[in-house]
Each structure stands twice: as C-alpha cells, then as structure tokens.
Enzyme design. Structure first.
Site, PDB file in Angstrom:
ATOM      1  N   LYS A  61     -16.336  12.087  -0.346  1.00 15.76           N
ATOM      2  CA  LYS A  61     -15.971  11.162  -1.406  1.00 15.76           C
ATOM      3  C   LYS A  61     -15.163  10.444  -1.064  1.00 15.76           C
ATOM      4  O   LYS A  61     -14.383   9.673  -1.648  1.00 15.76           O
ATOM      5  CB  LYS A  61     -15.144  12.327  -2.449  1.00 15.76           C
ATOM      6  CG  LYS A  61     -15.547  13.473  -2.886  1.00 15.76           C
ATOM      7  CD  LYS A  61     -15.097  14.195  -3.879  1.00 15.76           C
ATOM      8  CE  LYS A  61     -15.634  15.443  -4.399  1.00 15.76           C
ATOM      9  NZ  LYS A  61     -16.849  15.243  -5.243  1.00 15.76           N
ATOM     10  N   CYS A  62     -15.881   9.460  -0.147  1.00 21.76           N
ATOM     11  CA  CYS A  62     -14.949   8.380   0.630  1.00 21.76           C
ATOM     12  C   CYS A  62     -15.975   7.104   0.433  1.00 21.76           C
ATOM     13  O   CYS A  62     -17.276   7.197   0.504  1.00 21.76           O
ATOM     14  CB  CYS A  62     -14.763   8.498   1.959  1.00 21.76           C
ATOM     15  SG  CYS A  62     -14.069   7.044   3.070  1.00 21.76           S
ATOM     16  N   GLY A  63     -15.307   5.881   0.293  1.00 19.73           N
ATOM     17  CA  GLY A  63     -16.229   4.757   0.345  1.00 19.73           C
ATOM     18  C   GLY A  63     -17.141   4.414   1.545  1.00 19.73           C
ATOM     19  O   GLY A  63     -17.942   3.644   1.390  1.00 19.73           O
TER      20      GLY A  63
END
Length: 188
Positions: free
Chosen positions: A64-66
């Site tokens: 759930k990271c850019g």
C-alpha cells in the site's frame, strides 16, 4: 629503565589491540549473505546458501505504498536475468506508515494477482528499529557487511549482492529496478 619498560608495555598493548581489531574486521569481512536462512511467505525455510554464484537484489516491499508499482519492474528484471544467474528476494515490511498490514497469505495473493510476482518472497520482517531482522542487520551494518552502514529509508530500498555473497551497493527506494545503473550491474 622503568620508563622504558612502561613504554614498551604500552606499545605492545597497542599492537596486540590493533591485531585483535584487524582479526575482528577480517572475520566480519568474511561474512556473506549465505549465512542466512529465513522463512518464506509460505512458512518454508529459504536458505541463501542455495544462491551461491548468483547476483541477488534484496528489497523491502509494501502493498500500500506509492512505490508499490515497482513490483512490476522487479518482476521484469527477474524474468529477464534469472537465466543468467540473478534472483530478486522480497521482504515485506510494515515499518513505514503501516503500508504492509496484510498477513503473509494476503501479501502473496496481492503480489501474484496484481503484479504476477514469481520471484521469492519472504515472510514479513522488521527492517529497522530494535527488532530488525538479522538479515537486515547484516545489510545495514558495515561491521557485518564490510561495505557501509546504511539505514532503510523507506519501502523498496534495494541491496545488491554479488556472486560471492558480498554487499556491493545500496540503492535508494525511489530508484526503479530497471534503472540503467542496476541493469548495467546485472549485465556486468
């Protein structure tokens, strides 16, 4: 005469201490990634000794990271270079802004469904702080890896390991896996 003996004793002590320090440093320089056995996402033991002679890219990952789309490029270089003795090894970590909250099973399903990940993925670990996994202690401490001290700055920091199991480069999280420097290293 007493002064001469005292000076000699001090010099001898300094020499012995220096030799001991050199031995400790040499011993640490002999450490490689091959000393580690870790658990993969499915609970099986993954022995880094099975990777002797291969180039390895170790990366801490998060779903759930850019930077999560880097999974695509990690898989791309893995497929392109695995027949030439290269492997990517992913270590999910929830150390940065809780961006990897899932279980090992959820992480595996996410990686496969969204990015077709086929490279080895390990069980979730801590990559910083007092509970840092031993393999990340090796990767981040010069006294253990012989190259440099580093801090895992964020998700998707990369550690390049040569064919002899030695750390040769630390690559910042924002640098994509298909960056020319990484590809050049793989081809070299």
């Amino acid at each position: 005469m007493k002064n001469a003996i005292l000076v000699f004793a001090l010099l001898l002590g300094t020499f012995v201490q220096a030799q001991s320090s050199k031995k400790t440093t040499a011993k640490n320089m002999d450490q490689t990634i091959y000393q580690f056995k870790v658990e993969d996402l499915y609970g099986k033991t993954f022995d880094f000794a099975t990777l002797k002679g291969k180039k390895i890219l170790i990366v801490n990952t998060a779903s759930k990271c850019g930077l999560t789309p880097q999974y695509k490029d990690l898989e791309k270089i893995y497929k392109e270079f695995k027949s030439k003795g290269f492997v990517v090894v992913g270590f999910p970590s929830n150390d940065f802004a809780s961006q990897e909250p899932g279980t090992n099973q959820e992480i595996g399903a996410f990686c496969e469904k969204n990015y077709g990940v086929t490279f080895p993925m390990m069980s979730k670990v801590d990559v910083k702080g007092s509970t840092t996994a031993p393999i990340y202690q090796f990767l981040t401490q010069k006294s253990k890896n012989g190259l440099q001290d580093s801090e895992v700055e964020w998700n998707f920091q990369k550690y390049l390991i040569d064919e002899s199991g030695k750390l040769v480069r630390v690559v910042k999280p924002q640098v994509v896996p298909t960056d020319p420097e990484i590809v050049s290293w793989l081809k070299g």
